[in-house]
Enzyme design. Structure first.
Site, PDB file in Angstrom:
ATOM      1  N   ASP A 186     -10.131   1.901   2.814  1.00 41.59           N
ATOM      2  CA  ASP A 186     -10.174   1.100   4.048  1.00 41.59           C
ATOM      3  C   ASP A 186     -10.927   1.810   5.181  1.00 41.59           C
ATOM      4  O   ASP A 186     -11.777   1.220   5.849  1.00 41.59           O
ATOM      5  CB  ASP A 186      -8.751   0.780   4.535  1.00 41.59           C
ATOM      6  CG  ASP A 186      -8.092  -0.331   3.726  1.00 41.59           C
ATOM      7  OD1 ASP A 186      -8.820  -1.180   3.159  1.00 41.59           O
ATOM      8  OD2 ASP A 186      -6.851  -0.357   3.662  1.00 41.59           O
TER       9      ASP A 186
ATOM     10  N   LYS B  62       0.821  -1.227   0.000  1.00 46.80           N
ATOM     11  CA  LYS B  62       0.000   0.000   0.000  1.00 46.80           C
ATOM     12  C   LYS B  62       0.852   1.274   0.000  1.00 46.80           C
ATOM     13  O   LYS B  62       0.455   2.288  -0.575  1.00 46.80           O
ATOM     14  CB  LYS B  62      -0.960  -0.006   1.194  1.00 46.80           C
ATOM     15  CG  LYS B  62      -2.046  -1.080   1.069  1.00 46.80           C
ATOM     16  CD  LYS B  62      -3.012  -1.061   2.240  1.00 46.80           C
ATOM     17  CE  LYS B  62      -3.938  -2.263   2.176  1.00 46.80           C
ATOM     18  NZ  LYS B  62      -4.898  -2.311   3.292  1.00 46.80           N
TER      19      LYS B  62
HETATM   20  P1  NDP Z   1       1.349  -2.760   9.959  1.00 45.51           P
HETATM   21  O1  NDP Z   1       2.426  -3.788   9.905  1.00 45.51           O
HETATM   22  O2  NDP Z   1       1.483  -1.507   9.149  1.00 45.51           O
HETATM   23  O3  NDP Z   1       1.158  -2.282  11.495  1.00 45.51           O
HETATM   24  C1  NDP Z   1       1.065  -3.219  12.515  1.00 45.51           C
HETATM   25  C2  NDP Z   1       0.557  -2.549  13.790  1.00 45.51           C
HETATM   26  O4  NDP Z   1       0.272  -3.577  14.739  1.00 45.51           O
HETATM   27  C3  NDP Z   1       1.573  -1.624  14.451  1.00 45.51           C
HETATM   28  O5  NDP Z   1       0.875  -0.591  15.100  1.00 45.51           O
HETATM   29  C4  NDP Z   1       2.247  -2.566  15.463  1.00 45.51           C
HETATM   30  O6  NDP Z   1       2.795  -1.898  16.588  1.00 45.51           O
HETATM   31  C5  NDP Z   1       1.071  -3.376  15.917  1.00 45.51           C
HETATM   32  N1  NDP Z   1       1.406  -4.699  16.454  1.00 45.51           N
HETATM   33  C6  NDP Z   1       1.976  -5.731  15.795  1.00 45.51           C
HETATM   34  N2  NDP Z   1       2.072  -6.806  16.602  1.00 45.51           N
HETATM   35  C7  NDP Z   1       1.549  -6.429  17.808  1.00 45.51           C
HETATM   36  C8  NDP Z   1       1.377  -7.096  19.045  1.00 45.51           C
HETATM   37  N3  NDP Z   1       1.741  -8.360  19.212  1.00 45.51           N
HETATM   38  N4  NDP Z   1       0.797  -6.415  20.066  1.00 45.51           N
HETATM   39  C9  NDP Z   1       0.409  -5.133  19.898  1.00 45.51           C
HETATM   40  N5  NDP Z   1       0.569  -4.445  18.751  1.00 45.51           N
HETATM   41  C10 NDP Z   1       1.133  -5.088  17.716  1.00 45.51           C
HETATM   42  O7  NDP Z   1      -0.001  -3.554   9.615  1.00 45.51           O
HETATM   43  P2  NDP Z   1      -1.362  -2.925   9.056  1.00 45.51           P
HETATM   44  O8  NDP Z   1      -1.636  -1.675   9.803  1.00 45.51           O
HETATM   45  O9  NDP Z   1      -1.325  -2.871   7.574  1.00 45.51           O
HETATM   46  O10 NDP Z   1      -2.460  -4.062   9.414  1.00 45.51           O
HETATM   47  C11 NDP Z   1      -2.932  -4.278  10.753  1.00 45.51           C
HETATM   48  C12 NDP Z   1      -4.057  -5.302  10.734  1.00 45.51           C
HETATM   49  O11 NDP Z   1      -5.231  -4.820  10.091  1.00 45.51           O
HETATM   50  C13 NDP Z   1      -3.654  -6.551   9.973  1.00 45.51           C
HETATM   51  O12 NDP Z   1      -3.973  -7.634  10.821  1.00 45.51           O
HETATM   52  C14 NDP Z   1      -4.510  -6.525   8.708  1.00 45.51           C
HETATM   53  O13 NDP Z   1      -4.815  -7.837   8.270  1.00 45.51           O
HETATM   54  C15 NDP Z   1      -5.757  -5.783   9.191  1.00 45.51           C
HETATM   55  N6  NDP Z   1      -6.501  -5.108   8.088  1.00 45.51           N
HETATM   56  C16 NDP Z   1      -7.827  -5.475   7.840  1.00 45.51           C
HETATM   57  C17 NDP Z   1      -8.569  -4.843   6.835  1.00 45.51           C
HETATM   58  C18 NDP Z   1     -10.006  -5.236   6.571  1.00 45.51           C
HETATM   59  O14 NDP Z   1     -10.583  -4.842   5.537  1.00 45.51           O
HETATM   60  N7  NDP Z   1     -10.661  -5.967   7.460  1.00 45.51           N
HETATM   61  C19 NDP Z   1      -7.977  -3.778   5.985  1.00 45.51           C
HETATM   62  C20 NDP Z   1      -6.603  -3.439   6.360  1.00 45.51           C
HETATM   63  C21 NDP Z   1      -5.913  -4.115   7.360  1.00 45.51           C
HETATM   64  P3  NDP Z   1       4.318  -1.309  16.577  1.00 45.51           P
HETATM   65  O15 NDP Z   1       4.214   0.025  15.911  1.00 45.51           O
HETATM   66  O16 NDP Z   1       4.680  -1.237  18.003  1.00 45.51           O
HETATM   67  O17 NDP Z   1       5.147  -2.299  15.786  1.00 45.51           O
END
Ligand code: NDP
Length: 289
Positions: A107, A71
């Site tokens: 989204d 993205k």
């Molecule tokens: P990114 O990799 O960009 O961001 C991940 C985020 O999750 C960061 O804020 C990270 O924190 C946090 N994170 C990761 N692991 C953990 C953990 N174990 N505990 C707490 N926080 C955690 O991913 P995206 O933002 O692109 O996607 C996030 C989720 O949203 C995904 O699961 C994706 O599948 C879902 N999604 C669903 C959509 C839908 O249409 N239903 C559309 C878009 C996304 P930190 O900054 O500390 O690393």
């Protein structure tokens, strides 16, 4: 457009992409509107997203959706951006135009449509907690602010990322009169009416470490994940007395918004979401059996 016209070619581009349910969703939209649409999955090599999309466009396609992990690259590659894509700094929907690609981000609009229309929660004046500061949270922020909640707190494991995101949207929040702030994941405050989990914690079968009292009684708690991965979060939310919701409705609504971008027509999502829900539930039951 009649069903005798050559089909409009579209695809979801990602890596991996084989799990994507977008082809089924768009096929149902097209059928309901009598459009001829050929929507496929395209797996782009990790180092060749732009070349893959260029080849797809050159073959006469109308546009594409973009999913993980492209993205940000899609955002950088577009000649023109909608305002919501520019603010999100991420693109999930591309229209191939003569002068280059038009990038949009549907989204967050999908999330807000699911919360307000499908779940029936009016966000205006409410206390909203957004967990995460990655691409999904960034995409959600502008449409969430547009719904004018009373307060919007962005809480993230890495506080600095939440602070940076809040900083980026500070002017927009002020313009809309929304109190926007950042907080550590474990202590975002109390009594939220709506919680949106936009972290990837559910992918690791983890539940964010929130205290009792974070949610107001009867709050709505939504995880952007769906299927078995969302189950621990949904169980946690119910144990807090919240109404639990997964990301399936958001998925269908962001697709409907993308469909509108490509065709100028808005498909009805109710029956499509119900059919998808049955498919996902029966796949989960099959996996358990
Ligand atoms: P990114 O990799 O960009 O961001 C991940 C985020 O999750 C960061 O804020 C990270 O924190 C946090 N994170 C990761 N692991 C953990 C953990 N174990 N505990 C707490 N926080 C955690 O991913 P995206 O933002 O692109 O996607 C996030 C989720 O949203 C995904 O699961 C994706 O599948 C879902 N999604 C669903 C959509 C839908 O249409 N239903 C559309 C878009 C996304 P930190 O900054 O500390 O690393």
């Amino acid at each position: 457009m009649s069903t005798h016209a050559p089909p409009a070619r579209l695809a979801v581009v990602g890596n991996p992409v084989s799990h994507s349910r977008s082809p089924q969703i768009h096929a149902r939209f097209a059928q309901s509107l009598g459009h001829a649409v050929d929507y496929t999955r395209v797996e782009a090599p990790l180092d060749a997203f732009v070349a893959t999309v260029r080849a797809f466009a050159a073959a006469g396609a109308r546009g594409c959706n973009v999913t993980v992990p492209f993205k940000g690259e899609a955002f950088a590659a577009c000649a023109r951006l909608t305002e919501r894509a520019r603010r999100a700094e991420a693109v999930n929907t591309i229209v191939f135009e003569a002068g280059g690609w038009l990038g949009d981000n549907t989204d967050g609009a999908g999330l807000v449509a699911d919360l307000q229309r499908n779940a029936g929660v009016a966000l205006a004046g409410r206390r909203v907690l957004l967990l995460g500061a990655g691409g999904a949270a960034a995409g959600a922020l502008d449409p969430l602010l547009g719904a004018r909640p009373g307060a919007l707190v962005v809480a993230n494991r890495t506080l600095a990322r939440a602070q940076a995101l809040v900083e980026r949207f500070a002017a927009r929040a002020a313009e809309l009169g929304v109190a926007l702030s950042a907080a550590p994941l474990a202590s975002p405050g109390a009594d939220f009416d709506v919680l949106v989990n936009a972290t990837a914690a559910s992918l690791q079968a983890e539940v964010p470490p929130l205290r009792a009292g974070t949610l107001a009684p009867g709050a709505l708690a939504l995880d952007m994940m769906y299927g078995p991965a969302a189950a621990p979060f949904l169980a946690w939310a119910r144990a807090q007395g919240a109404v639990a919701r997964d990301g399936l409705g958001m998925l269908v609504e962001q697709a409907a918004e993308a469909y509108h971008v490509w065709f100028g027509a808005r498909p009805d999502t109710f029956a499509v979401l119900a059919a998808l829900r049955r498919e996902v539930d029966s796949a989960a039951a099959g996996a358990k059996a």
